[in-house]
Design an enzyme around this catalytic site. Structure first.
Site: not given
Ligand code: GLP
Length: 242
Positions: A67, A136, A138, A143
């Site tokens: 992404d 959440n 995702h 989402e």
């Molecule tokens: C982000 C990314 C995800 C990621 C998630 C968790 O917003 N788009 O690909 O896995 O949120 O982030 P973190 O690893 O910082 O907890």
């Protein structure tokens, strides 16, 4: 689903790097699906280490990131483009022409999404996809309430995600409200998937992903239907499933 519970973040990162490194050793021209966020940082560090100390060769590898924020240029230090350059690509012998990240400032987002899917198909599909998970549930930026059939598309970020990601920005108002993300369909077409999670804050999402019903409110729950998923958790993220 194969679930591996380890003691801490470092062990989780090493295990994930082991899996990625074996993939690259066994198939030097592998197509790797990459993730951002704080979770995979340790894994990237490990991979850089293996390149430096053991000569792990990335020269034939192709990568596709999950992404990118919408409306952000590549030069922006919060872009995932910048993140990948600084945390992995500039430290290893990868051919930058073979690295792919959605362009969040493309003139036509629709065209960008279609072309991204095309590029993945042309490369022969993703051999191994790394995923983190949002609190959440995702994956990528898919989402809650996601359409499981979606391919790469423009998404509206959840309030919870904007809040969680504001820690990387000066203020919550600076966090983009949209992003381009591979869809669940794209992710599910990967041959192998590794999902990483650490910390108490992910325990509930992990519980819903592993033990909950498959439902669009927990996008990661769809992974129950994939035939080659490995989930690597530290003790805290695994606390609700044990
Ligand atoms: C982000 C990314 C995800 C990621 C998630 C968790 O917003 N788009 O690909 O896995 O949120 O982030 P973190 O690893 O910082 O907890």
């Amino acid at each position: 689903m194969r679930i591996i519970v380890v003691n801490n973040y470092e062990e989780m990162s090493r295990k994930a790097a082991d899996m990625m490194a074996s993939q690259v050793i066994l198939k030097p021209d592998s197509v790797l699906g990459l993730a951002t966020g704080s979770t995979p940082l340790g894994m990237y560090k490990e991979l850089v280490d293996r390149y430096e100390k053991e000569g792990l060769d990335f020269s034939k590898v192709t990568t596709f990131n999950l992404d990118e924020y919408y409306g952000i240029t590549r030069e922006n230090t919060q872009s995932y483009y910048y993140y990948m350059r600084n945390n992995l690509f500039k430290h290893i012998n990868i051919d930058l022409q073979k690295t792919n990240i959605p362009n969040g400032s493309a003139e036509s987002i629709e065209k960008e999404c279609e072309e991204y899917e095309e590029r993945i198909k042309k490369a022969g599909g993703i051999d191994i996809q790394v995923l983190g998970i949002g609190s959440n549930g995702h994956i990528g930026f898919n989402e809650p309430d996601i359409n499981f059939e979606a391919e790469t598309h423009l998404v509206n970020l959840d309030e919870e995600t904007i809040k969680a990601n504001s820690r990387f920005f000066n203020s919550k108002e600076d966090v983009p409200v949209k992003a381009i993300s591979m869809g669940i369909k794209t992710i599910m077409q990967s041959k192998k998937i590794i999902l990483l999670a650490n910390g108490e804050g992910k325990a509930e999402a992990i519980y819903e992903t592993v033990k909950g019903k498959i439902n669009p409110n927990t996008p990661a729950s769809i992974l129950q239907l994939h035939n080659d998923v490995t989930i690597i958790l530290d003790k805290n993220a695994a606390s609700k499933i044990q």
